[in-house]
Design an enzyme around this catalytic site. Structure first.
Site, mmCIF file in Angstrom:
data_model
loop_
_atom_site.group_PDB
_atom_site.id
_atom_site.type_symbol
_atom_site.label_atom_id
_atom_site.label_comp_id
_atom_site.label_asym_id
_atom_site.label_seq_id
_atom_site.Cartn_x
_atom_site.Cartn_y
_atom_site.Cartn_z
ATOM 1 N N SER A 178 -27.361 -21.795 41.678
ATOM 2 C CA SER A 178 -27.717 -21.064 40.371
ATOM 3 C C SER A 178 -26.031 -20.446 40.158
ATOM 4 O O SER A 178 -26.126 -20.207 38.824
ATOM 5 C CB SER A 178 -28.183 -19.483 40.758
ATOM 6 O OG SER A 178 -28.188 -18.575 41.834
ATOM 7 N N HIS A 206 -34.184 -23.281 39.614
ATOM 8 C CA HIS A 206 -33.256 -23.528 38.818
ATOM 9 C C HIS A 206 -33.975 -24.139 38.046
ATOM 10 O O HIS A 206 -33.185 -24.970 36.369
ATOM 11 C CB HIS A 206 -31.479 -23.244 38.404
ATOM 12 C CG HIS A 206 -31.819 -21.864 38.638
ATOM 13 N ND1 HIS A 206 -31.110 -20.955 37.569
ATOM 14 C CD2 HIS A 206 -31.281 -21.430 40.067
ATOM 15 C CE1 HIS A 206 -30.999 -19.724 38.755
ATOM 16 N NE2 HIS A 206 -30.640 -20.422 39.733
ATOM 17 N N LYS A 237 -38.042 -17.905 35.556
ATOM 18 C CA LYS A 237 -36.539 -18.134 35.683
ATOM 19 C C LYS A 237 -37.541 -19.590 34.503
ATOM 20 O O LYS A 237 -37.544 -19.037 33.167
ATOM 21 C CB LYS A 237 -35.917 -19.370 35.796
ATOM 22 C CG LYS A 237 -34.923 -18.481 37.269
ATOM 23 C CD LYS A 237 -34.187 -18.167 37.915
ATOM 24 C CE LYS A 237 -33.757 -17.364 38.847
ATOM 25 N NZ LYS A 237 -33.329 -17.449 40.018
HETATM 26 C C1 LIG Z 1 -33.679 -16.645 41.323
HETATM 27 C C2 LIG Z 1 -33.298 -16.872 42.949
HETATM 28 C C3 LIG Z 1 -34.722 -16.557 43.380
HETATM 29 C C4 LIG Z 1 -35.097 -15.618 43.754
HETATM 30 O O1 LIG Z 1 -36.000 -15.649 42.290
HETATM 31 P P1 LIG Z 1 -37.136 -14.667 42.031
HETATM 32 O O2 LIG Z 1 -37.831 -15.147 41.594
HETATM 33 O O3 LIG Z 1 -35.567 -14.689 40.667
HETATM 34 O O4 LIG Z 1 -36.836 -13.718 42.975
HETATM 35 C C5 LIG Z 1 -34.079 -17.660 44.865
HETATM 36 N N1 LIG Z 1 -33.450 -18.427 44.226
HETATM 37 C C6 LIG Z 1 -33.283 -19.245 43.986
HETATM 38 C C7 LIG Z 1 -31.834 -20.454 44.333
HETATM 39 C C8 LIG Z 1 -32.330 -18.224 42.851
HETATM 40 O O5 LIG Z 1 -31.874 -18.802 42.177
#
Ligand SMILES: *Cc1c(COP(=O)(O)O)cnc(C)c1O
Length: 385
Positions: A178, A206, A237
């Site tokens: 990320s 992502h 996302k």
């Molecule tokens: C954003 C993210 C999460 C968490 O997801 P949410 O739905 O925002 O709680 C988990 N793993 C990765 C790699 C992320 O970037």
């Protein structure tokens, strides 16, 4: 007695690490108003520009009219409704797995996956740059945890060689990292998992909706889905909603239902969110041009910035990391951009290791060529250090 709190904050301030919350005005989109200023927005994970898509909103509104807003209970009691069930089925079909399970967040999904697959007497191998929720899952699992250097599958191989005394072995990785915007060496990890009879859990947070022929993620693109024990994804996302999921075999999902504390002890997400997510999955299937155009524009942006002399690390996706190093310098650059109406977040420790502060440009399908030109022009005036 509580002076220490002020001291902690002052220390963060002195190191350029103090964070302050802001509030966006209006919808999440390619333009937003931050601190009263209209800005181009390069700081969201809304990769397919679905967060404010009226079709998702309509789906949610219809469900709210019929069912209201609250789910009222955890899923095992009475919080899971028909819409949640439909979404889980649709997610399993989308992912090509037997089953899928919804969580209130991707964070909760990761806690669940890691703690269900590993416990005392087991060992978890985790990429040093894995998301915080994976690390928290590792800690909660009470398994032995070995960090391997970021993307260093050779080091992982030698750690696995020495792991035969453990009951079970689990390799866990983000697929698209990320902060760096780079990709995990999934082909090599899958080979290692096979060779060492280890389980492989991948977090496509992502990459879901963005990579792969049908938008399932990096494992689809690289053709290694059959080697994956558990796939973690998020609805928050590219899918523009909120919540997370795990997909895999029926048995794995049944185990999660019985064991995962972040599933059992947390209220089910509102059905309206599930309805919106169902709509988002249909859009991912029907509008592949969104992901194709997004990745093409990201490639073009990386080329331009490299020509300008910025260091982009290993960025290979819609997340473009501009490596700065010093936290204060990163914040300075971000604030220069903000003055020109361009919001790009500065990412600092502890989100990245000390000395690795960066600007994180995240592109969405909502960014037009013209918006990207504006960003490129602004960065040209801010010479790389
Ligand atoms: C954003 C993210 C999460 C968490 O997801 P949410 O739905 O925002 O709680 C988990 N793993 C990765 C790699 C992320 O970037």
């Amino acid at each position: 007695m509580l002076d220490w709190i002020e001291h902690e904050l002052a220390a963060l301030e002195a190191d350029g690490l103090r964070r302050r919350v802001t509030a966006r005005a209006g919808a999440q989109s390619a333009r937003i108003v931050v601190d009263g200023r209209d800005c181009l927005n390069f700081g969201s994970n809304d990769y397919l520009a679905l967060a404010a898509d009226p079709r998702l909103a309509e789906a949610a509104i219809g469900t709210i009219r019929r069912e209201g807003i609250g789910s009222g209970a955890s899923p095992l009691i009475s919080g899971r409704g028909e819409t949640h069930r439909c979404l889980e089925q649709r997610l399993a079909k989308f992912e090509g797995t037997e089953a899928a399970l919804l969580f209130p967040s991707g964070y909760a999904a990761n806690l669940a996956a890691v703690t269900a697959l590993a416990g005392p007497g087991d060992v978890v191998f985790s990429d040093a740059k894995n998301h915080a929720s994976i690390w928290d899952g590792c800690r909660l699992s009470r398994a032995d945890v070995r960090a391997y250097r970021h993307a260093d599958w050779q080091q992982l191989g030698s750690l696995l060689d020495r792991s035969q005394n453990y009951r079970r072995r689990l390799i866990v990785t983000d697929t698209l990292f990320s902060m760096d915007g780079d990709l995990a060496p999934l082909v090599e990890l899958a080979d290692l998992a096979k060779h060492h009879q280890a389980m492989l859990a991948i977090d496509e947070a992502h990459a879901t909706g963005v990579f792969g022929d049908t938008g399932r993620g990096l494992a689809e693109r690289l053709g290694v889905e059959d080697c994956v024990t558990a796939r973690i994804g998020t609805l928050s996302k590219a899918l523009g909603c909120a919540g997370g999921f795990v997909s895999g075999s029926r048995a794995l999902i049944d185990l999660l239902v019985n064991r995962a504390r972040s599933y059992i002890y947390s209220t089910a997400a509102p059905a309206a969110i599930a309805a919106a997510a169902l709509q988002a999955i249909e859009i991912v299937a029907a509008e592949p041009h969104r992901r194709h155009e997004l990745l093409a524009r990201a490639g073009a942006l990386r080329e331009e910035l490299a020509v300008q002399g910025w260091s982009l690390g290993r960025s290979a996706s819609q997340i473009v990391q501009v490596v700065i190093g010093d936290s204060k310098r990163a914040v300075e650059l971000a604030s220069c951009l903000k003055q020109q109406g361009i919001f790009v977040p500065a990412i600092r420790p502890p989100t990245v290791p000390a000395g690795e502060a960066c600007l994180r440009i995240s592109l969405t399908w909502g960014h037009t060529e013209e918006m990207l030109s504006q960003l490129i022009t602004a960065l040209r005036t801010l010479h790389p250090a």
